[in-house]
Motif scaffolding. Structure first.
Motif, PDB file in Angstrom:
ATOM      1  N   VAL A 608      16.221  51.985-100.447  1.00  0.00           N
ATOM      2  CA  VAL A 608      15.157  51.272 -99.389  1.00  0.00           C
ATOM      3  C   VAL A 608      13.695  52.052 -99.634  1.00  0.00           C
ATOM      4  O   VAL A 608      13.569  53.167 -99.474  1.00  0.00           O
ATOM      5  N   VAL A 609      12.907  51.129 -99.886  1.00  0.00           N
ATOM      6  CA  VAL A 609      11.381  51.572-100.126  1.00  0.00           C
ATOM      7  C   VAL A 609      10.426  51.633 -98.958  1.00  0.00           C
ATOM      8  O   VAL A 609      10.593  50.566 -98.243  1.00  0.00           O
ATOM      9  N   THR A 610      10.031  52.528 -98.517  1.00  0.00           N
ATOM     10  CA  THR A 610       9.178  52.305 -97.165  1.00  0.00           C
ATOM     11  C   THR A 610       7.668  53.255 -97.420  1.00  0.00           C
ATOM     12  O   THR A 610       7.784  54.426 -98.348  1.00  0.00           O
ATOM     13  N   ASN A 611       6.471  52.436 -97.381  1.00  0.00           N
ATOM     14  CA  ASN A 611       5.553  53.276 -97.684  1.00  0.00           C
ATOM     15  C   ASN A 611       4.226  52.419 -96.572  1.00  0.00           C
ATOM     16  O   ASN A 611       4.443  51.612 -96.025  1.00  0.00           O
ATOM     17  N   PRO A 612       3.070  53.126 -96.728  1.00  0.00           N
ATOM     18  CA  PRO A 612       2.356  52.574 -95.575  1.00  0.00           C
ATOM     19  C   PRO A 612       1.607  51.419 -96.298  1.00  0.00           C
ATOM     20  O   PRO A 612       1.383  51.457 -97.806  1.00  0.00           O
ATOM     21  N   VAL A 613       1.205  50.461 -95.945  1.00  0.00           N
ATOM     22  CA  VAL A 613       0.330  49.422 -96.452  1.00  0.00           C
ATOM     23  C   VAL A 613      -1.122  49.417 -95.692  1.00  0.00           C
ATOM     24  O   VAL A 613      -1.157  49.884 -94.425  1.00  0.00           O
ATOM     25  N   ILE A 614      -2.156  49.158 -96.472  1.00  0.00           N
ATOM     26  CA  ILE A 614      -3.570  49.343 -96.108  1.00  0.00           C
ATOM     27  C   ILE A 614      -4.080  48.038 -95.574  1.00  0.00           C
ATOM     28  O   ILE A 614      -3.999  46.914 -96.516  1.00  0.00           O
ATOM     29  N   SER A 615      -4.974  47.957 -94.482  1.00  0.00           N
ATOM     30  CA  SER A 615      -5.577  46.707 -94.160  1.00  0.00           C
ATOM     31  C   SER A 615      -6.991  47.294 -93.506  1.00  0.00           C
ATOM     32  O   SER A 615      -6.860  47.930 -92.256  1.00  0.00           O
ATOM     33  N   GLY A 616      -7.946  47.020 -94.282  1.00  0.00           N
ATOM     34  CA  GLY A 616      -9.333  47.625 -93.897  1.00  0.00           C
ATOM     35  C   GLY A 616      -9.219  49.197 -93.862  1.00  0.00           C
ATOM     36  O   GLY A 616      -8.871  49.879 -94.837  1.00  0.00           O
ATOM     37  N   LEU A 617      -9.533  49.871 -92.837  1.00  0.00           N
ATOM     38  CA  LEU A 617      -9.560  51.142 -92.619  1.00  0.00           C
ATOM     39  C   LEU A 617      -8.519  51.671 -92.028  1.00  0.00           C
ATOM     40  O   LEU A 617      -8.095  52.954 -91.805  1.00  0.00           O
ATOM     41  N   LYS A 618      -7.147  50.896 -91.904  1.00  0.00           N
ATOM     42  CA  LYS A 618      -6.262  51.217 -91.006  1.00  0.00           C
ATOM     43  C   LYS A 618      -5.035  51.148 -92.004  1.00  0.00           C
ATOM     44  O   LYS A 618      -4.901  50.378 -92.982  1.00  0.00           O
ATOM     45  N   LYS A 619      -3.956  51.809 -91.419  1.00  0.00           N
ATOM     46  CA  LYS A 619      -2.668  51.995 -92.541  1.00  0.00           C
ATOM     47  C   LYS A 619      -1.410  51.747 -91.605  1.00  0.00           C
ATOM     48  O   LYS A 619      -1.423  52.335 -90.542  1.00  0.00           O
ATOM     49  N   TYR A 620      -0.657  50.892 -92.091  1.00  0.00           N
ATOM     50  CA  TYR A 620       0.612  50.439 -91.246  1.00  0.00           C
ATOM     51  C   TYR A 620       1.821  50.802 -92.294  1.00  0.00           C
ATOM     52  O   TYR A 620       1.799  50.590 -93.140  1.00  0.00           O
ATOM     53  N   LYS A 621       2.658  51.581 -91.423  1.00  0.00           N
ATOM     54  CA  LYS A 621       3.976  51.697 -92.133  1.00  0.00           C
ATOM     55  C   LYS A 621       4.910  50.630 -92.153  1.00  0.00           C
ATOM     56  O   LYS A 621       5.111  49.759 -91.403  1.00  0.00           O
ATOM     57  N   ARG A 622       5.465  50.374 -93.391  1.00  0.00           N
ATOM     58  CA  ARG A 622       6.463  49.154 -93.538  1.00  0.00           C
ATOM     59  C   ARG A 622       7.522  49.374 -94.410  1.00  0.00           C
ATOM     60  O   ARG A 622       7.382  50.258 -95.430  1.00  0.00           O
TER      61      ARG A 622
END
Length: 763
Positions: A608-622
């Protein structure tokens, strides 16, 4: 600390790191310790700067400490130098002002006014001095227009040149240049304008950490409170139009104390400081804190009685908690970590010059209004040595341990020289009070995984998969591994193996799990009495049938972990985390870097690979992908097609999507697992139906939370109850109908869920 022997404005200088500090004692002064709001205070500080060269930091002490940093101190140093220049230069000597003695009376009054402005107003109120000089300059120029006598005119022009030179000197001062844009509504004597350039950090004397109490001039993004009763903390988040940084501004409860309370805490801390906690006391930090809290409360009660202060029980409790934090505790760090929205707290070197940085659940990376001092971080290092029993020195510059305080638990990493040559550095990673759950991850605000992923992972865990969770640092690996624990049935035995406790073992035991936590030596620490991780993993194989969870695979212990996977593949879940960003990255790390044989690597069922994704200045873990590892390959699993994605994240939809391989039943791992279950064997539709059913049950909890707005429905205690009920309902229907009818199971599950959820709300 109050010292009655210190007279008002008595001072001392000392060096702290690269700074030369001027400390001014004002306990016996009858006015506030504020350069910006007290003209007497500003003048006295200018005098002190004239007497002491090279000052870079000013601290005023009066129950609290008010610290003016380098940039603010430089403003005052510059004023002091201009004052010295204007009062000492020979060309300003009164005897040389007039051309002849008979004209002295014409300029005497104006020159006396000039002297008063420079000698008095420049030190007390530089902006007022500048305004008065400009007025005097205009007045004398008007006067000169009506003077006919040549020699008298020469004297007048000489006086005007003196005033002009002084005006020019003041105009070059940074403090004047910074204040003039704010002077539109200014009137002479109004000191509030100085609040635009002077912003001291402040702390009570019983604290070491400095805190900027004033709000910045930015955009208020959000406000909230955390804590209970009088121990409530206020948080305000600010952004800026010209800066991408965000500030997390904390106002702790102790900054609302009365001056009498500060004095009480100062005296109590001084008395308690005489007892230094021993290593034996720190072996059980929870018990030690209980003892010190009780002692502190009794001490505060006695001191309050002596001072004839009327404190109720709540006041005493609040003061005792503050005293505990600033003696055997970790000060404001404890309040930061008590905020459920704070995920990481980082302290960088050099200490005292940089603020504390945090990672916030909603706002990402933030800096704070808190500046820890060198003395404070040294005390933290000492306490961590005592708590962990591990060294932190030049020979052992890395220390990993855990901090368990009522209200939060945290993993702590500390660094010192020579690895961190500028001083001590710390990273505190906050753990949730209870483990993450699949419904928590699936709720709309977080969206870490969706219901299909939750159903698939639930099926894999229930059917004893061997799983590695891969990701970069701060990607959520340990939290996801902790959520796997919730999916294990409570009748199973679980063994966790960690060098620093991050998995929620304590919480799981409270929730009724049969869980044993093993602690092994850190891969980064020097050899000592702690057990080698590989030995710890091998020992679990002698502890009977157990699910095995390894906190993090870092080094040679991976060889032992894969042994456990091969032995336990058909018996129970074996799971762990590893630093990698893809399935092949896991292979590369495990086989090429660590040295696990390729044949042993095949023991992994799922990555299972989990990492942050970037949207503009924000990061979301997915969760980015769920990949099965097939066994029919020899040399390179990537080239030979051993990595088969079951689910892959789509950044356009922000969803983890089912692949054709999974949808069409092309999963060797799932079929192998199903082969051990009578009603699933050879029936892909039944397997798929059960995966979807599990996902629908997780989603039902999320939907019920959305309807009732009760966050407890998403927490581990309720989710574990729901998981138990899922299995009970499934077995009941299987016995009654001869097979698991998903529609009937889901219907009865939702009926139970609605009744139980309403009980939670009413209860």
């Amino acid at each position: 600390m109050i010292n009655s022997k210190k007279s008002c404005f008595e001072s001392e200088t000392y060096h702290e790191g690269e700074n030369k500090v001027l400390r001014v004692y004002m306990e016996n002064c009858s006015f506030p310790p504020s350069i910006e709001y007290s003209e007497v205070c500003m003048a006295k500080i200018i005098d002190a700067l004239l007497a002491n060269s090279g000052i870079t930091v000013i601290i005023l002490s009066q129950l609290r400490e008010y610290e003016y940093d380098y940039s603010q101190t430089m403003l005052l140093n510059e004023v002091a130098q201009v004052y010295k220049k204007l009062t000492k230069e020979d060309r300003f000597n009164h005897s040389k002002l007039v051309v002849s003695p008979e004209h002295e009376r014409y300029v005497r009054g104006s020159y006396a006014e000039f002297q008063k402005i420079i000698s008095k107003w420049l030190k007390e109120d530089p902006l007022a001095a500048y305004v008065r000089l400009k007025r005097l300059e205009r007045q004398e120029k008007i006067k000169s227009e009506n003077i006919l006598d040549q020699k008298q005119q020469q004297s007048q022009q000489h006086l005007i040149r003196i005033i002009e030179n002084a005006v020019t000197s003041l105009e070059q001062l940074k403090i004047i240049r910074q204040l003039l844009p704010h002077a539109k509504e200014y009137s002479v004597g109004d000191r509030s304008i100085y609040g635009n350039v002077f912003h001291p950090t402040t702390r009570p004397d019983f604290m070491y950490t400095k805190l900027i109490t004033e709000f910045p001039s930015g955009n208020l993004e959000g406000s909230y409170q955390f804590g209970e009763g009088k121990d409530t903390c206020d948080v305000n988040i600010f952004s800026f139009d010209d800066d991408i940084k965000v500030i997390y501004h904390l106002t702790p409860p102790e900054f609302r104390f009365s001056e009498e309370a500060y004095e009480l805490l100062d005296d109590a801390k001084r008395i308690m400081a005489e007892h230094k906690p021993t290593r034996e006391e720190f072996v059980d930090p929870e018990r030690m804190r209980e003892v010190f809290l009780s002692i502190g409360k009794d001490l505060l009660e006695d001191l309050a009685r002596q001072k004839e202060l009327d404190l109720d029980e709540d006041d005493l409790d609040q003061l005792a908690q503050a005293l505990l934090r600033y003696t055997v505790g970790f000060g404001l760090i404890e309040l930061l970590l008590a905020d459920p929205k704070v995920q990481d707290v980082n302290i960088n070197s050099p200490n005292g010059e940089l603020p504390i940085f945090i990672v916030h659940q909603d706002y990402g990376d933030c800096y704070t209004n808190i500046y820890p001092t060198h003395l404070e971080v040294e005390s933290w290092a000492t306490k961590l040595r005592l708590i962990s029993g591990r060294p932190l020195d030049e020979a052992n510059p890395i220390l990993d341990t855990e901090l368990d305080v009522k209200g939060f638990t945290s993993r702590v990493s500390a660094l010192t020289a020579p690895l961190s040559p500028l001083g001590l550095a710390f990273s505190f990673r906050r753990h949730r009070d209870f483990p993450w759950t699949f419904p928590l991850y699936a709720q709309p605000k977080i969206r870490y995984m969706n219901k299909e992923a939750a159903g698939l992972l639930s099926f894999l865990i229930d059917n004893n998969a061997t799983i590695l969770i891969a990701g970069t640092r701060s990607s959520g690996k340990s939290s996801l591994l902790g959520s796997f624990l919730v999916e294990i049935q409570r009748r199973a035995r679980i063994i966790t193996i960690e060098d620093t406790f991050e998995l929620p073992g304590k919480s799981m035991r409270k929730l009724g799990y049969n869980l044993e936590s093993l602690k092994v030596a850190s891969a980064l620490s020097a050899p000592g009495s702690e057990v080698d991780p590989s030995i710890g993993i091998r020992s679990t194989l002698r502890l009977g049938d157990s699910a095995i969870f390894v906190g993090e695979v870092r080094s040679k212990e991976a060889i032992a972990l894969f042994e456990a996977m091969r032995v336990g593949a058909a018996a129970n879940v074996v799971a762990g985390t590893i630093h990698a960003d893809s399935p092949y990255g896991v292979f590369d790390r495990v086989v090429n870097d660590i040295g696990v044989p390729k044949t042993s690597f095949k023991a992994i069922d799922i990555i299972v690979v989990t990492n942050p994704v970037i949207s503009g200045l924000k990061k979301y873990k997915r969760v980015l992908r769920v990949t099965e590892v097939r066994k029919e390959w020899e040399n390179d699993p990537l080239q030979e097609g051993a990595f088969v994605d079951l689910m892959v994240y789509n950044p356009q939809t922000d969803q983890l999507e089912i692949t054709d391989e999974l949808r069409n039943g092309n999963s060797a791992i799932l079929k192998r697992m199903a082969g051990r279950v009578k009603e699933f064997a050879g029936d892909w539709d039944a397997i798929w139906d059960n995966i979807i059913l599990r996902g629908d049950c997780k989603q039902a909890i999320v939907d019920m939370f959305t309807e009732l707005q009760n966050p407890l429905l998403l927490e581990a205690e309720f989710v574990i109850k729901a998981n138990d009920q899922f299995h009970l309902i499934s077995d009941k229907i299987k016995e009654k109908e001869g097979k698991r009818k998903s529609s009937q199971i889901l219907f009865e599950y939702k009926e139970w869920l609605r009744k139980e959820a309403k009980k939670e709300v009413s209860g």
